[in-house]
Motif scaffolding. Structure first.
Motif, short mmCIF file in Angstrom:
data_model
loop_
_atom_site.label_atom_id
_atom_site.label_comp_id
_atom_site.label_asym_id
_atom_site.label_seq_id
_atom_site.Cartn_x
_atom_site.Cartn_y
_atom_site.Cartn_z
N SER A 1 0.82 -1.22 0.00
CA SER A 1 0.00 0.00 0.00
C SER A 1 0.85 1.27 0.00
N LEU A 2 2.15 1.10 0.09
CA LEU A 2 3.03 2.24 0.28
C LEU A 2 2.86 3.31 -0.81
N GLY A 3 2.54 4.51 -0.37
CA GLY A 3 2.49 5.65 -1.28
C GLY A 3 1.33 5.66 -2.25
N LEU A 4 0.35 4.80 -2.04
CA LEU A 4 -0.76 4.75 -2.99
C LEU A 4 -1.99 5.48 -2.46
N ALA A 5 -2.79 5.97 -3.39
CA ALA A 5 -4.08 6.56 -3.03
C ALA A 5 -5.03 5.45 -2.58
N PRO A 6 -6.00 5.78 -1.71
CA PRO A 6 -6.91 4.77 -1.16
C PRO A 6 -7.54 3.87 -2.23
N VAL A 7 -7.96 4.45 -3.34
CA VAL A 7 -8.59 3.66 -4.40
C VAL A 7 -7.61 2.62 -4.95
N ILE B 1 -5.03 1.42 -3.38
CA ILE B 1 -4.76 0.43 -2.35
C ILE B 1 -5.83 -0.66 -2.37
N GLU B 2 -7.07 -0.23 -2.55
CA GLU B 2 -8.15 -1.20 -2.61
C GLU B 2 -7.96 -2.17 -3.77
N ALA B 3 -7.57 -1.63 -4.92
CA ALA B 3 -7.35 -2.48 -6.09
C ALA B 3 -6.22 -3.47 -5.83
N VAL B 4 -5.17 -2.99 -5.17
CA VAL B 4 -4.03 -3.86 -4.90
C VAL B 4 -4.43 -4.97 -3.94
N TYR B 5 -5.19 -4.61 -2.90
CA TYR B 5 -5.58 -5.64 -1.94
C TYR B 5 -6.62 -6.61 -2.50
N ALA B 6 -7.45 -6.11 -3.42
CA ALA B 6 -8.37 -7.02 -4.09
C ALA B 6 -7.57 -8.05 -4.89
N ALA B 7 -6.52 -7.56 -5.57
CA ALA B 7 -5.68 -8.48 -6.35
C ALA B 7 -4.97 -9.47 -5.43
N LEU B 8 -4.52 -8.97 -4.27
CA LEU B 8 -3.85 -9.85 -3.32
C LEU B 8 -4.79 -10.94 -2.81
N ALA B 9 -6.04 -10.54 -2.54
CA ALA B 9 -7.01 -11.52 -2.05
C ALA B 9 -7.26 -12.60 -3.10
N ASP B 10 -7.36 -12.19 -4.38
CA ASP B 10 -7.49 -13.17 -5.47
C ASP B 10 -6.29 -14.10 -5.51
N LEU B 11 -5.13 -13.46 -5.41
CA LEU B 11 -3.88 -14.23 -5.46
C LEU B 11 -3.87 -15.28 -4.35
N LYS C 1 -6.32 -16.77 -3.03
CA LYS C 1 -7.24 -17.86 -3.33
C LYS C 1 -6.62 -18.84 -4.32
N GLU C 2 -5.88 -18.31 -5.28
CA GLU C 2 -5.37 -19.15 -6.36
C GLU C 2 -4.05 -19.83 -6.03
N SER C 3 -3.20 -19.13 -5.31
CA SER C 3 -1.85 -19.63 -5.12
C SER C 3 -1.76 -20.47 -3.84
N GLU C 4 -0.90 -21.46 -3.88
CA GLU C 4 -0.69 -22.27 -2.69
C GLU C 4 0.55 -21.84 -1.92
N ALA C 5 1.13 -20.74 -2.36
CA ALA C 5 2.36 -20.29 -1.73
C ALA C 5 2.09 -19.75 -0.33
N ALA C 6 3.10 -19.89 0.50
CA ALA C 6 3.08 -19.17 1.76
C ALA C 6 3.45 -17.73 1.48
N VAL C 7 2.93 -16.82 2.30
CA VAL C 7 3.18 -15.40 2.05
C VAL C 7 3.69 -14.72 3.31
N VAL C 8 4.72 -13.91 3.14
CA VAL C 8 5.08 -12.98 4.20
C VAL C 8 4.85 -11.59 3.63
N LEU C 9 3.92 -10.87 4.20
CA LEU C 9 3.57 -9.55 3.69
C LEU C 9 3.85 -8.54 4.79
N ILE C 10 4.50 -7.44 4.43
CA ILE C 10 4.75 -6.44 5.46
C ILE C 10 3.98 -5.17 5.16
N GLU C 11 3.55 -4.54 6.20
CA GLU C 11 2.82 -3.28 6.09
C GLU C 11 3.15 -2.44 7.31
N GLU C 12 2.85 -1.14 7.19
CA GLU C 12 3.11 -0.29 8.33
C GLU C 12 2.01 -0.43 9.38
#
Lengths: 245, 296
Positions: free
Chosen positions: A166-172, A174-184, A186-197
């Motif tokens: 979400s770094l440096g992005l406008a709220p809209v 950020i929403e698009a990015v997190y929607a994409a992450l949520a899809d990801l 669902k589809e991927s079996e990878a483990a994820v380490v995600l960092i945020e402030e």
């Protein structure tokens, strides 16, 4: 403990002579999403870079699927199925969106599947397909972030390291990015380490949340637990997360 | 009219070969951010491969070109491993661009002097690739050798462009040029990519050497002038810019041809350098270069 995908023990790393993280432990189970939050400058990015090999750890162990990888160069760790979506995208500015995506399939056997991977990414992220012939440097911040994520989806991953989406992005955006992450997720079996402030956006995807302060993990728990803990919220984040997230 | 044809024809031929020799330097600067001063010695090595294959063993011209490509590819790779790679690993403590300017130059001198020891100081004749010539207009002739040289130079430059735009390793070269960390996290083995890039760049110069040998001679100093021109071209084009290099190569070729036709060969370098001085004062980063933009 062999059922852990990623295990980090006693990790110490920094730049020049400055220690940024010390004695950091982190464990992620296969297919799970660990979110690490904490204030800026306390070592979140450094931790990811030390795991992916872009930074040589000074001490400690990084184990991937029971195999020690600390001390190995980033290109070798990438070959073991670690995808690092870097802070500020790490896009190749002078290359087109599609060329950027193709680089995501550079590793060995994934190159042969690049056409199929491109199709999948374009399907998941139509905006990326729209911009595929444009140079990365002409994109908006949100578009760049989506291309960065799309590039991370170009090869099968066992572990995805995602640096402040979400770094440096406008709220809209950020929403698009997190929607994409949520899809990801669902589809991927990878483990994820995600960092945020902060907590604000991660509620929908976090299986577990860790709080990193001054170079070490000081608290771990579920999103529900930590996001309602007033000390955590006030001390490290300053404000309660928006309701409903 | 005759003059114009002569200027255009010669400018085209000079420009093509300068482009071929210089484009490798650009490729290396774009990826490694160093000026490879051994590029001239690769041209020189190419002239000797041409002489060995064509004059000594009477081999087919194509074989000579391929052989020059292979030999200088290996030589270039070795040069990188010896004079650049050890310093890259210590890039934090050394000024890589400055030190490698000297170390690659040292390798060039080394190669040149080995050639001097082995082949002696005398010029050796290198047969032309294709004999014969064509008269464009009355008084202006071009040899088939020169035409072939220009043609193959252009084909090689286009191939390099396609390689960088379309292939897995070509994309990787550009990725490394633009963001080293991101490229590594994509899995690009940088420690192997650098020597191969320098090998490729050297191979292009080596092929150019076979042609230049046919135009002039094979000799230990056969690479000096080409190095000088390549330096002019890459700086004028804007360090690290491939298209800039090609523009600059033809511009330098045309200026040289113009000077030769109008004022005579002795004025070439004077006018060329005056022109370059003027251009760089107006555009300090060259025709296509810019101080911070990512390259290749």
């Amino acid at each position: 403990m062999s059922d852990l995908l990623l295990e980090v023990r006693g990790l110490r790393a920094g730049y020049d002579r400055a220690v940024v993280i010390h004695d950091l432990d982190l464990a992620v189970e296969p297919g799970r999403t660990a979110v690490v939050i904490g204030p800026n400058g306390h070592g979140k990015t450094t931790m990811l870079r030390a795991i992916s090999g872009l930074l040589q750890p000074w001490a400690g162990e990084v184990t991937l699927d029971g195999r020690r990888v600390d001390g190995q160069p980033a290109e070798r760790i990438a070959g073991l199925g670690v995808v690092h979506v870097m802070q500020g995208d790490g896009l190749f500015a002078g290359m087109t969106v599609e060329e950027n995506l193709l680089m995501g399939s550079f590793v060995g056997s994934s190159w042969r599947g690049r056409r199929e991977a491109l199709r999948r990414v374009y399907q998941a992220l139509p905006i990326v397909q729209e911009k595929r012939a444009q140079k990365a440097r002409t994109l908006s911040g949100g578009e760049r972030r989506l291309v960065g994520l799309g590039r991370g989806m170009m090869r099968p991953a066992r572990l995805m390291l995602i640096d402040e989406p979400s770094l440096g992005l406008a709220p809209v955006a950020i929403e698009a990015v997190y929607a994409a992450l949520a899809d990801l997720r669902k589809e991927s079996e990878a483990a994820v380490v995600l960092i945020e402030e902060n907590f604000t956006h991660v509620g929908g995807i976090a299986d577990v949340v860790h709080v990193l302060e001054a170079g070490a993990i000081i608290r771990s728990g579920s999103y529900a637990e930590l996001s309602t803990d007033e000390t955590i919220v006030q001390t490290y984040l300053g404000a309660l997360p928006e309701a409903g997230r | 009219m005759t003059d114009i044809v002569a200027i255009l024809a010669n400018g085209f031929i000079y420009g093509s070969i300068y482009g071929l020799v210089a484009i490798g330097m650009t490729l290396i600067y774009g990826t490694l951010r160093i000026l490879d001063m051994s590029q001239g010695s690769m041209v020189m090595a190419g002239t000797y491969v041409g002489w060995w294959a064509l004059a000594e063993h009477g081999l087919n011209a194509l074989v000579a070109l391929v052989l020059a490509f292979i030999v200088t590819f290996i030589l270039g790779t070795a040069t990188e491993l010896v004079s650049v790679q050890p310093l890259i690993n210590r890039a934090k403590e050394v000024d890589l661009e400055m030190v490698t300017f000297i170390t690659t130059f040292a390798v060039a001198i080394l190669i040149t002097n080995l050639a001097l020891q082995h082949f002696g100081p005398f010029q050796k004749n290198v047969p032309v690739i294709v004999s014969g010539q064509v008269e464009l207009v009355k008084g202006v002739t071009i040899s088939y050798h020169e035409l072939t040289m220009a043609g193959i130079s252009i084909v090689l430059m286009c191939s390099l462009g396609l390689f960088l735009a379309r292939t897995r390793w070509g994309l990787a070269v550009r990725a490394v040029a633009q963001d080293l960390d991101a490229a590594r996290s994509m899995g690009v083995p940088v420690t192997r990519l650098y020597p191969l890039t320098m090998g490729l760049a050297s191979a292009l110069a080596g092929v150019g050497g076979v042609f230049l040998g046919g135009l002039y001679f094979a000799s230990p100093s056969a690479g000096d002038q080409p190095l000088l021109f390549a330096l002019i071209v890459v700086v004028l084009g804007g360090l690290g810019s491939l298209t800039g290099t090609i523009y600059a190569a033809y511009l330098v070729g045309l200026i040289q041809a113009f000077t030769e036709v109008r004022y005579g060969t002795t004025w070439t370098l004077t006018i060329l350098y005056a022109a370059i001085l003027a251009i760089l004062l107006v555009r300090p980063y060259g025709l296509k270069g810019s101080p911070s933009e990512a390259r290749l």
